[in-house]
Motif scaffolding. Structure first.
Motif: not given
Length: 378
Positions: A15-17, A44-50, A55-61
């Motif tokens: 499934k798309p992330n 989930m990400a509670e702030n911009g830095l996270y 995005l650097e470590n996990q494929a997101c669609d």
């Protein structure tokens, strides 16, 4: 609705992330539940830095990005995403309150793909997510296709390079076999390469009697152009089957894609020439691949060259190729007679074809008939 299932060859459909970036726990929970209902995987990400770390470590669609956040707001996160060549293709939907509309416009101008206003309407959210995922899937499909083409071209370059270090009879036979393999994707071309080689030979033998070519066309030139002639369409290995083998007339977009075979073939051979500079066989092959669809009046492709700005080998190959196409059966036409083909070529003198090459063709027309009868398509 798009097909939201990606395929993992080991584990099956994936499934798309969807990355959800919001500093509000309530908003995160709402969006998390909605994304799960849609059948996608929320991240989930509670702030911009996270979010950037994710995005650097996990494929997101897709990224659902809130504008108002402490430390690093949505606009700053968006700017980083869109300026990163590894992330810029990921669609971003901005999440805003009605009072943020000026910032939404700013974000759209900076590369955001869409926006959603809180509170969320399920149907609208799903429609916009689906639209962005479809865009992402199209981008990914195009990227995979491009990677396949580049891989195929690299493999082709390596094969050609390996064989042309020293041009011997055996190596030239290998090059011919490679070109024949590329040609074999079209089941109707038959003995095309063999006929082209001989047509080129007889045209050169006539042209060498002209004063303007006596210092250009010698035995070595003829040997090289005949040996290199099978490479004229080798760039078609980079053209999709759906275009190359289409029985109907190509659309403008498809025809433009087909034209690219001239540049694909030439660039493949240029890579070889960089490793083996000074090799006349490869140099002639480059000119043949790139210029055999140029026309004397400048209306050809890929560069719109005219007159003697077109390499001589390209002008010779152009007539040979057209004659063979005219006198051969194709899925969209029957073979034309030799007489009808002569008329078409003579009418094209000074327009499609170099007049000198047309004159050479007329003098060698009986040889062309003999070649056509000897190398008959099976």
């Amino acid at each position: 609705m798009i097909n939201s299932k990606k395929m993992d060859h080991e584990t099956g459909p994936v499934k798309p992330n969807i990355l959800i970036v919001d500093d509000s726990d309530i908003n995160l929970k709402i969006l998390n539940d909605l994304i799960e209902i849609m059948g996608y995987t929320p991240v989930m990400a509670e702030n911009g830095l996270y979010a950037l770390s994710v995005l650097e470590n996990q494929a997101c669609d897709l990224v659902l990005l809130d504008i108002r956040m402490p430390e690093m707001d949505g606009y700053q996160v968006l700017k980083i995403i869109k300026n990163d060549p590894h992330l810029s293709h990921i669609p971003v939907i901005m999440i805003s309150a009605l009072s943020d509309m000026d910032n939404v416009i700013r974000c759209i101008e900076s590369g955001a793909d869409d926006y959603m206003v809180k509170p969320f309407v399920h149907a609208i959210l799903r429609a916009r997510i689906d639209a962005c995922l479809e865009k992402k899937q199209m981008h990914d499909k195009e990227s995979r296709y491009q990677e396949q083409i580049e891989s195929f071209n690299l493999e082709l370059q390596n094969r050609v390079s390996k064989q042309v270090s020293e041009i011997t009879a055996a190596q030239r036979a290998t090059i011919f076999a490679m070109a024949k393999l590329a040609e074999s994707r079209d089941p109707e071309t038959g003995e095309h390469l063999l006929r082209i080689r001989e047509y080129v030979r007889f045209l050169c033998q006539q042209l060498r009697f002209l004063t303007k070519y006596e210092n250009i066309i010698d035995d070595n030139y003829i040997e090289n152009i005949c040996a290199a002639s099978p490479l004229h369409d080798i760039g078609k290995v980079g053209i999709a089957d759906g275009i190359l083998l289409k029985p109907d007339k190509l659309t403008d977009e498809e025809f433009n894609a087909m034209k690219a075979h001239t540049c694909i073939g030439a660039e493949t051979l240029r890579e070889v020439y960089r490793l083996h500079s000074g090799n006349d066989f490869v140099r002639i092959g480059i000119d043949i691949a790139e210029s055999h669809h140029e026309k004397w009046d400048g209306t050809g492709y890929p560069h719109g060259l005219a007159g003697e700005n077109i390499p001589l080998v390209g002008r010779i190959l152009a007539l040979s190729d057209v004659y063979d196409a005219l006198t051969s059966r194709r899925c969209y036409k029957e073979a034309f007679s030799h007489t009808r083909s002569i008329k078409i070529i003579v009418d094209g003198s000074g327009k499609h074809f170099d007049p000198d090459v047309v004159d050479a063709f007329i003098k060698a027309e009986k040889d062309f008939v003999s070649i056509r009868e000897y190398y008959v398509d099976g």
